[in-house]
Motif scaffolding. Structure first.
Motif, short mmCIF file in Angstrom:
data_model
loop_
_atom_site.label_atom_id
_atom_site.label_comp_id
_atom_site.label_asym_id
_atom_site.label_seq_id
_atom_site.Cartn_x
_atom_site.Cartn_y
_atom_site.Cartn_z
N THR A 1 0.53 -0.76 -0.69
CA THR A 1 0.17 -0.06 0.28
C THR A 1 0.56 0.99 0.45
OG1 THR A 1 -2.15 -0.89 1.16
CG2 THR A 1 -2.01 1.49 1.39
N GLN B 1 2.36 1.58 -3.24
CA GLN B 1 1.80 2.07 -4.11
C GLN B 1 1.01 3.67 -4.30
OE1 GLN B 1 0.46 -0.09 -6.41
NE2 GLN B 1 0.30 2.00 -7.84
N ASN B 2 1.01 4.04 -2.94
CA ASN B 2 0.51 5.37 -2.34
C ASN B 2 1.94 6.14 -3.33
OD1 ASN B 2 -1.63 4.65 -1.24
ND2 ASN B 2 -0.42 4.66 0.83
N LEU C 1 3.92 5.35 -5.88
CA LEU C 1 3.90 5.44 -7.15
C LEU C 1 2.55 6.87 -7.11
CD1 LEU C 1 4.05 1.27 -8.39
CD2 LEU C 1 6.10 3.66 -9.18
N ASN C 2 1.32 6.65 -6.89
CA ASN C 2 0.32 7.56 -7.27
C ASN C 2 0.82 9.36 -6.74
OD1 ASN C 2 -1.45 5.62 -8.10
ND2 ASN C 2 -2.33 5.16 -6.14
N GLN C 3 2.29 9.30 -6.17
CA GLN C 3 2.14 11.17 -6.67
C GLN C 3 2.48 11.38 -7.93
OE1 GLN C 3 6.13 10.49 -3.71
NE2 GLN C 3 5.12 10.39 -1.77
N THR C 4 2.69 12.37 -7.80
CA THR C 4 3.50 13.35 -9.17
C THR C 4 4.38 13.25 -9.84
OG1 THR C 4 3.41 14.87 -8.48
CG2 THR C 4 1.68 15.47 -8.82
N ASN D 1 8.08 -0.18 -8.64
CA ASN D 1 7.85 -1.73 -9.40
C ASN D 1 8.44 -2.57 -8.70
OD1 ASN D 1 5.14 -0.64 -11.07
ND2 ASN D 1 6.56 1.48 -11.49
#
Length: 231
Positions: A16, A19-20, A22-25, A38
């Motif tokens: 989690t 994944q957070n 990776l979700n950053q700009t 990854n």
């Protein structure tokens, strides 16, 4: 935080957290960092016994950073397990390009030659093995693997050529030359190659090498500096 959870084997929490990240700009992380994230997500899937779900993360890791060595190794492991020899060959080519040192690079050359054989391309396999020994003229392991593989696959003449190359190197130890000599001489005799017709270099070296082998088997001390095998 994500790395700490990964090291603590808190797989769900680490997944989690990664994944957070990776979700950053994209502005907040480099491609290499994203590639590593990854790869970590792929490793988590493997640790969770969901190895089949790791492939997309590994592909993305290598898209972002083709030289991500752990991701290349993990990808190769999956491909070999699935007998995807062409995929494994492509991965090994990328690994050769980014190998951290020559020893690893030459080992990859040899292993890639074996993959060519598995793909039904014996000529490519032999050429690559020859290239490995040419590129690493003083590498004992490279020559031993090449000679063994070529003899195993009935390529006596090419194996003998690689052996001659090893004999010419002062940096390949006598111990390694002994074993290669035994293989080449034994195969030559099995084929009925008489001593009188054996190429001069092998006739010249075979006797001293076999005597050296007998000394090694008896556990005698290393030969003196003026021993002819040190040439």
């Amino acid at each position: 935080q994500a790395d700490l959870q990964f090291e603590a084997e808190q797989w769900a929490e680490a997944a989690t957290a990664y994944q957070n990240l990776l979700n950053q700009t994209a502005r907040e992380k480099t491609d290499k960092v994203a590639s590593l994230i990854n790869y970590r997500l792929a490793e988590i899937k493997k640790k969770q016994n969901q190895g089949g779900l790791s492939a997309p993360f590994l592909r993305r890791a290598l898209e972002l950073d083709p030289g991500n060595w752990p991701a290349l190794q993990a990808t190769l492991e999956i491909q070999l397990a699935a007998s995807d020899f062409q995929g494994a060959l492509n991965t090994r080519k990328a690994m050769i390009h980014g190998a951290p040192n020559d020893e690893i690079k030459f080992d990859l050359f040899v292993e890639s030659g074996k993959l060519f054989w598995a793909l039904g391309k014996p000529d490519d396999a032999i050429d690559l093995l020859a290239s490995a020994s040419d590129a690493d003229p003083d590498g004992a392991d490279t020559h031993i693997q090449a000679v063994a593989f070529l003899l195993l696959h009935d390529r006596y003449d090419r194996a003998r050529d690689v052996f001659y190359q090893a004999l010419a190197s002062d940096r390949i130890g006598d111990y390694y030359k002994v074993y290669m000599a035994l293989w080449v001489v034994a195969e030559g005799r099995r084929r009925g190659v008489a001593d009188d017709h054996r190429p001069h270099q092998l006739r010249h070296e075979a006797g001293p090498l076999e005597r050296r082998t007998q000394r090694l088997r008896r556990g005698d001390r290393p030969v003196a500096a003026n021993d002819p095998l040190r040439h």
